[in-house]
Write a protein that holds these residues in place. Structure first.
Motif, mmCIF file in Angstrom:
data_model
loop_
_atom_site.group_PDB
_atom_site.id
_atom_site.type_symbol
_atom_site.label_atom_id
_atom_site.label_comp_id
_atom_site.label_asym_id
_atom_site.label_seq_id
_atom_site.Cartn_x
_atom_site.Cartn_y
_atom_site.Cartn_z
ATOM 1 N N ARG A 80 0.832 -1.202 0.000
ATOM 2 C CA ARG A 80 0.000 0.000 0.000
ATOM 3 C C ARG A 80 0.869 1.256 0.000
ATOM 4 O O ARG A 80 2.016 1.231 0.443
ATOM 5 N N ASP A 81 0.269 2.337 -0.463
ATOM 6 C CA ASP A 81 0.921 3.641 -0.424
ATOM 7 C C ASP A 81 0.666 4.272 0.940
ATOM 8 O O ASP A 81 -0.479 4.438 1.337
ATOM 9 N N GLY A 82 1.743 4.595 1.653
ATOM 10 C CA GLY A 82 1.572 5.208 2.973
ATOM 11 C C GLY A 82 1.881 6.694 3.005
ATOM 12 O O GLY A 82 1.503 7.392 3.941
ATOM 13 N N ASP A 83 2.595 7.207 1.988
ATOM 14 C CA ASP A 83 2.990 8.623 2.032
ATOM 15 C C ASP A 83 2.243 9.483 1.014
ATOM 16 O O ASP A 83 2.530 10.668 0.845
ATOM 17 N N GLY A 84 1.259 8.871 0.314
ATOM 18 C CA GLY A 84 0.354 9.674 -0.498
ATOM 19 C C GLY A 84 0.840 10.024 -1.897
ATOM 20 O O GLY A 84 0.220 10.834 -2.569
ATOM 21 N N ASP A 85 1.941 9.391 -2.369
ATOM 22 C CA ASP A 85 2.378 9.711 -3.737
ATOM 23 C C ASP A 85 1.759 8.767 -4.771
ATOM 24 O O ASP A 85 2.092 8.834 -5.962
ATOM 25 N N GLY A 86 0.894 7.882 -4.328
ATOM 26 C CA GLY A 86 0.176 7.001 -5.252
ATOM 27 C C GLY A 86 0.916 5.720 -5.592
ATOM 28 O O GLY A 86 0.398 4.870 -6.302
ATOM 29 N N LYS A 87 2.161 5.575 -5.090
ATOM 30 C CA LYS A 87 2.931 4.361 -5.384
ATOM 31 C C LYS A 87 3.248 3.616 -4.085
ATOM 32 O O LYS A 87 3.508 4.251 -3.064
ATOM 33 N N ALA A 88 3.235 2.280 -4.152
ATOM 34 C CA ALA A 88 3.624 1.472 -2.993
ATOM 35 C C ALA A 88 5.107 1.151 -3.120
ATOM 36 O O ALA A 88 5.488 0.135 -3.694
ATOM 37 N N ASP A 89 5.935 2.062 -2.615
ATOM 38 C CA ASP A 89 7.389 1.904 -2.727
ATOM 39 C C ASP A 89 7.939 1.337 -1.418
ATOM 40 O O ASP A 89 8.278 2.082 -0.497
ATOM 41 N N ILE A 90 8.002 -0.003 -1.351
ATOM 42 C CA ILE A 90 8.447 -0.661 -0.111
ATOM 43 C C ILE A 90 9.970 -0.760 -0.047
ATOM 44 O O ILE A 90 10.507 -1.403 0.845
ATOM 45 N N ALA A 95 7.165 4.913 5.201
ATOM 46 C CA ALA A 95 5.703 5.057 5.362
ATOM 47 C C ALA A 95 4.978 3.991 4.537
ATOM 48 O O ALA A 95 4.004 3.383 5.005
ATOM 49 N N ASP A 96 5.455 3.765 3.315
ATOM 50 C CA ASP A 96 4.833 2.743 2.459
ATOM 51 C C ASP A 96 5.066 1.344 3.038
ATOM 52 O O ASP A 96 4.161 0.506 3.038
ATOM 53 N N ALA A 97 6.301 1.092 3.507
ATOM 54 C CA ALA A 97 6.619 -0.233 4.058
ATOM 55 C C ALA A 97 5.754 -0.519 5.283
ATOM 56 O O ALA A 97 5.180 -1.609 5.411
#
Ligand SMILES: [Ca+2]
Length: 219
Positions: A80-90, A95-97
């Protein structure tokens, strides 16, 4: 979430540098665990299709990738995207992780406000034969065969369990007993949330150390 992040990659300091496509292609071809790895290879290609940069697709020799060490199929399903940029960058976004690990736990049935378990003292005369599990575990039997049958916290307290630290969950909460070092040592009453940690990695020592680290982080 933080304890998983810490355990999996030492808080992002080591995420593995095996090329996922090369590793998973080898493991899919080699045969011994083809049914596990072939879908992971295809999931990795789907990640490319979805716009994940090729340079991100590195991880452990068995295909676990990013801060939470997700398999590619898990990434597709749960990242999931946790920082609001639309990408799930784990791979570079904490934040995304953490949002992705949280989503994993939601999907595994984690109950908010309930502990994973509590450390208890077992009375010396305790009859362990009376609390052996009555059902055969559906998966990783070596892990689940070490757990007792399910009783409520209220029932465990009536059997003479006392708290080693922490505080009791509600009497109605269901729990199993685990004595990782055998009788006479620290024991744990484990709630359903412990099972959610086992979903992440099916090992009692993994789940216990994640739970204990999470308690220490909370303090
Ligand atoms: Ca993001």
């Amino acid at each position: 979430m933080v304890a998983i992040y810490g355990h999996e990659t030492n808080y992002g300091s080591y995420t593995g540098d095996f090329d996922l496509i090369r590793s998973l292609a080898t493991l899919s071809w080699e045969g011994r665990r083809r049914t596990l790895f072939e879908p992971e290879l295809l999931a990795t290609l789907k990640m490319l299709d979805n716009g994940v940069p090729r340079s991100r697709l590195v991880g452990s020799w068995a295909g676990a990738t990013g801060y939470p060490q997700f398999l590619p199929s898990v990434y597709l399903r749960l990242a999931r995207d946790g920082d609001g940029d639309g990408k799930a960058d784990i791979w570079t976004s904490e934040a995304d992780a953490l949002a992705s690990i949280a989503n994993y736990f939601v999907q595994s049935g984690w109950r908010a406000g309930q502990p994973w378990g509590v450390a208890v003292n077992v009375p010396t005369s305790f009859n362990r034969a009376a609390i052996t599990a009555r059902t055969q575990p559906a998966r990783c039997p070596r892990v689940f065969n070490r757990h007792s049958r399910w009783l409520t916290i209220g029932e465990w307290r009536k059997l003479g369990m006392s708290l080693a630290r922490d505080s009791w969950p509600a009497d109605s909460v269901m729990a199993t007993l685990l004595e990782p070092d055998g009788p006479g040592k620290t024991a744990y009453l484990l709630t359903g949330n412990y099972r959610a940690i086992l979903d992440y990695n099916c090992s009692n020592f993994y789940a216990l150390s994640v739970g204990l680290l999470a308690d220490a982080v909370k303090q």
